[in-house]
Design a protein around this motif. Structure first.
Motif, PDB file in Angstrom:
ATOM      1  N   UNK A  64       0.814  -1.212   0.000  1.00  0.00           N
ATOM      2  CA  UNK A  64       0.000   0.000   0.000  1.00  0.00           C
ATOM      3  C   UNK A  64       0.852   1.268   0.000  1.00  0.00           C
ATOM      4  N   UNK A  65       1.979   1.241   0.701  1.00  0.00           N
ATOM      5  CA  UNK A  65       2.864   2.406   0.722  1.00  0.00           C
ATOM      6  C   UNK A  65       3.445   2.669  -0.665  1.00  0.00           C
ATOM      7  N   UNK A  66       3.761   1.609  -1.396  1.00  0.00           N
ATOM      8  CA  UNK A  66       4.283   1.775  -2.754  1.00  0.00           C
ATOM      9  C   UNK A  66       3.205   2.303  -3.694  1.00  0.00           C
ATOM     10  N   UNK A  67       1.953   1.838  -3.498  1.00  0.00           N
ATOM     11  CA  UNK A  67       0.852   2.375  -4.288  1.00  0.00           C
ATOM     12  C   UNK A  67       0.681   3.871  -4.023  1.00  0.00           C
ATOM     13  N   UNK A  68       0.713   4.246  -2.745  1.00  0.00           N
ATOM     14  CA  UNK A  68       0.529   5.650  -2.374  1.00  0.00           C
ATOM     15  C   UNK A  68       1.622   6.525  -2.970  1.00  0.00           C
ATOM     16  N   UNK A  69       2.860   6.033  -2.968  1.00  0.00           N
ATOM     17  CA  UNK A  69       3.985   6.814  -3.471  1.00  0.00           C
ATOM     18  C   UNK A  69       4.115   6.725  -4.991  1.00  0.00           C
ATOM     19  N   UNK A  70       3.430   5.760  -5.625  1.00  0.00           N
ATOM     20  CA  UNK A  70       3.507   5.601  -7.070  1.00  0.00           C
ATOM     21  C   UNK A  70       4.878   5.150  -7.543  1.00  0.00           C
ATOM     22  N   UNK A  71       5.500   4.230  -6.793  1.00  0.00           N
ATOM     23  CA  UNK A  71       6.852   3.798  -7.128  1.00  0.00           C
ATOM     24  C   UNK A  71       6.938   2.274  -7.152  1.00  0.00           C
ATOM     25  N   UNK A 128      10.072  -0.862  -6.342  1.00  0.00           N
ATOM     26  CA  UNK A 128      11.350  -1.030  -5.658  1.00  0.00           C
ATOM     27  C   UNK A 128      12.371  -1.725  -6.539  1.00  0.00           C
ATOM     28  N   UNK A 129      13.590  -1.227  -6.536  1.00  0.00           N
ATOM     29  CA  UNK A 129      14.689  -1.871  -7.260  1.00  0.00           C
ATOM     30  C   UNK A 129      15.500  -2.669  -6.245  1.00  0.00           C
ATOM     31  N   UNK A 130      15.649  -3.954  -6.496  1.00  0.00           N
ATOM     32  CA  UNK A 130      16.263  -4.841  -5.513  1.00  0.00           C
ATOM     33  C   UNK A 130      17.201  -5.831  -6.177  1.00  0.00           C
ATOM     34  N   UNK A 131      17.853  -6.626  -5.342  1.00  0.00           N
ATOM     35  CA  UNK A 131      18.719  -7.711  -5.794  1.00  0.00           C
ATOM     36  C   UNK A 131      18.230  -9.014  -5.174  1.00  0.00           C
ATOM     37  N   UNK A 132      18.363 -10.108  -5.942  1.00  0.00           N
ATOM     38  CA  UNK A 132      17.996 -11.412  -5.421  1.00  0.00           C
ATOM     39  C   UNK A 132      18.897 -12.457  -6.079  1.00  0.00           C
ATOM     40  N   UNK A 133      19.297 -13.459  -5.302  1.00  0.00           N
ATOM     41  CA  UNK A 133      20.131 -14.538  -5.825  1.00  0.00           C
ATOM     42  C   UNK A 133      19.268 -15.777  -6.017  1.00  0.00           C
ATOM     43  N   UNK A 134      19.185 -16.246  -7.263  1.00  0.00           N
ATOM     44  CA  UNK A 134      18.458 -17.479  -7.586  1.00  0.00           C
ATOM     45  C   UNK A 134      19.312 -18.326  -8.519  1.00  0.00           C
ATOM     46  N   UNK A 135      19.350 -19.628  -8.257  1.00  0.00           N
ATOM     47  CA  UNK A 135      20.087 -20.563  -9.112  1.00  0.00           C
ATOM     48  C   UNK A 135      21.550 -20.134  -9.277  1.00  0.00           C
ATOM     49  N   UNK A 136      22.182 -19.767  -8.169  1.00  0.00           N
ATOM     50  CA  UNK A 136      23.609 -19.409  -8.146  1.00  0.00           C
ATOM     51  C   UNK A 136      23.920 -18.205  -9.029  1.00  0.00           C
ATOM     52  N   UNK A 137      22.960 -17.307  -9.167  1.00  0.00           N
ATOM     53  CA  UNK A 137      23.176 -16.107  -9.972  1.00  0.00           C
ATOM     54  C   UNK A 137      22.424 -14.935  -9.356  1.00  0.00           C
ATOM     55  N   UNK A 138      23.085 -13.791  -9.282  1.00  0.00           N
ATOM     56  CA  UNK A 138      22.426 -12.596  -8.756  1.00  0.00           C
ATOM     57  C   UNK A 138      21.645 -11.898  -9.871  1.00  0.00           C
ATOM     58  N   UNK A 139      20.430 -11.491  -9.533  1.00  0.00           N
ATOM     59  CA  UNK A 139      19.575 -10.795 -10.486  1.00  0.00           C
ATOM     60  C   UNK A 139      19.219  -9.420  -9.935  1.00  0.00           C
ATOM     61  N   UNK A 140      19.166  -8.447 -10.820  1.00  0.00           N
ATOM     62  CA  UNK A 140      18.546  -7.166 -10.493  1.00  0.00           C
ATOM     63  C   UNK A 140      17.059  -7.362 -10.735  1.00  0.00           C
ATOM     64  N   UNK A 141      16.208  -6.753  -9.903  1.00  0.00           N
ATOM     65  CA  UNK A 141      14.775  -7.014 -10.032  1.00  0.00           C
ATOM     66  C   UNK A 141      13.959  -5.793  -9.630  1.00  0.00           C
ATOM     67  N   UNK A 142      12.759  -5.715 -10.188  1.00  0.00           N
ATOM     68  CA  UNK A 142      11.805  -4.665  -9.833  1.00  0.00           C
ATOM     69  C   UNK A 142      10.712  -5.288  -8.979  1.00  0.00           C
ATOM     70  N   UNK A 143      10.468  -4.709  -7.812  1.00  0.00           N
ATOM     71  CA  UNK A 143       9.400  -5.160  -6.930  1.00  0.00           C
ATOM     72  C   UNK A 143       8.185  -4.269  -7.205  1.00  0.00           C
ATOM     73  N   UNK A 144       7.117  -4.862  -7.754  1.00  0.00           N
ATOM     74  CA  UNK A 144       6.001  -4.088  -8.291  1.00  0.00           C
ATOM     75  C   UNK A 144       4.708  -4.438  -7.551  1.00  0.00           C
ATOM     76  N   UNK A 145       4.003  -3.442  -6.981  1.00  0.00           N
ATOM     77  CA  UNK A 145       2.685  -3.712  -6.407  1.00  0.00           C
ATOM     78  C   UNK A 145       1.677  -3.892  -7.524  1.00  0.00           C
ATOM     79  N   UNK A 146       0.907  -4.959  -7.464  1.00  0.00           N
ATOM     80  CA  UNK A 146      -0.046  -5.249  -8.538  1.00  0.00           C
ATOM     81  C   UNK A 146      -1.290  -5.885  -7.934  1.00  0.00           C
ATOM     82  N   UNK A 147      -2.389  -5.135  -7.913  1.00  0.00           N
ATOM     83  CA  UNK A 147      -3.605  -5.643  -7.305  1.00  0.00           C
ATOM     84  C   UNK A 147      -3.365  -5.964  -5.833  1.00  0.00           C
ATOM     85  N   UNK A 148      -3.741  -7.172  -5.384  1.00  0.00           N
ATOM     86  CA  UNK A 148      -3.536  -7.526  -3.976  1.00  0.00           C
ATOM     87  C   UNK A 148      -2.142  -8.050  -3.669  1.00  0.00           C
TER      88      UNK A 148
END
Length: 292
Positions: free
Chosen positions: A129-136, A138-158
């Protein structure tokens, strides 16, 4: 969800952690072709072959090696790779927030659903809800399958969606292509041509509805398969034998954690703004709707 979680960890939001599970948000819907030997109708599979001996080897005998300039290899096991960067393998760390329209479509890769775990529903909802209110997003990092990924965290519906982003170094430069120059004058376009093209685009512009579009190629191939089945045009193939728990910490005082995060950010903000002032900035565009 019927799908199995492929990753479990937590979203790091300042000093707040949201325990989540990661699920694939996309699926393959094309025709699944198997390879067959046309002489005997035997299945043809993929095998791991030792390039020197030509013999098939087992997956358990395969190790990861990184070739060096002198031809030597450094061997790394999955356990060693995970131990080298342990925190990142368990956390989706939000580094910054940006307007969604600032991310070029060219960088978007693959979407995943995030589901809250344990008692993380309230913090999950707060971040959404805070991301919806701010209209933004999140840019984050996550490691999956022995590889680091840049990722966008997006609010979508619920929910929250994690969409991996290609690194800038993965995008090939466009300068190597022979493209017409930018600008109507440089490209030699006539005002009447541009006016008519703009009018045509306006007439063809509609609201985006994903359900209106379907894979017509798959439908055509499936219709061909159905006709062959109905005509009895099939062949018999003899079957062959089929050759990390993460702790979810409870949030005791969410307000206190948020206040501490804000105080911590204020201490580092001057240096961050100074570092960013030398970079080219993009003018923020209006935020999208909850159905972004």
């Amino acid at each position: 969800m019927s799908a199995r979680a492929i990753w479990k960890g937590a979203i790091s939001f300042g000093l707040v952690h949201v325990p989540v599970a990661l699920y694939p948000a996309s699926q393959d819907t094309g025709i699944d072709f198997d390879w067959l030997d046309k002489r005997s109708m035997d299945p043809v599979g993929y095998q791991r072959i030792n390039k020197r001996t030509g013999k098939v080897i087992q997956s358990s005998d395969i190790v990861k090696g990184v070739k060096q300039d002198d031809g030597e290899y450094v061997l790394l096991s999955d356990e060693q790779i995970k131990a080298a960067y342990p925190a990142a393998t368990q956390t989706i760390e939000i580094e910054t927030f940006v307007k969604a329209m600032e991310i070029p479509f060219l960088l978007l890769e693959k979407p995943y659903y995030l589901e809250p775990l344990g008692k993380g529903e309230r913090v999950y909802a707060l971040l959404r809800e805070a991301m919806f209110e701010a209209g933004v997003i999140g840019i984050s990092r996550v490691v999956m399958h022995a590889r680091e990924h840049l990722a966008a965290l997006i609010p979508m519906g619920p929910g929250l969606v994690l969409n991996t982003i290609r690194w800038a170094t993965e995008i090939r430069p466009v300068k190597d292509l022979k493209l017409p120059p930018e600008g109507r004058t440089a490209a030699g376009l006539k005002p009447t041509e541009l006016q008519m093209a703009t009018q045509l685009i306006g007439d063809m512009t509609t609201r985006w509805e994903a359900e209106r579009f379907e894979d017509r190629f798959v439908n055509a191939v499936q219709a061909l398969l159905d006709r062959k089945i109905e005509a009895g045009d099939t062949r018999t193939v003899a079957p062959l034998e089929e050759a990390p728990p993460t702790s979810t910490s409870n949030v005791v005082d969410l307000t206190e954690l948020l206040a501490r995060s804000l105080a911590q950010h204020k201490q580092t903000a001057p240096a961050t703004r100074q570092a960013r002032s030398g970079r080219a900035s993009t003018t923020p565009k209006p935020a999208g709707s909850r159905r972004a």
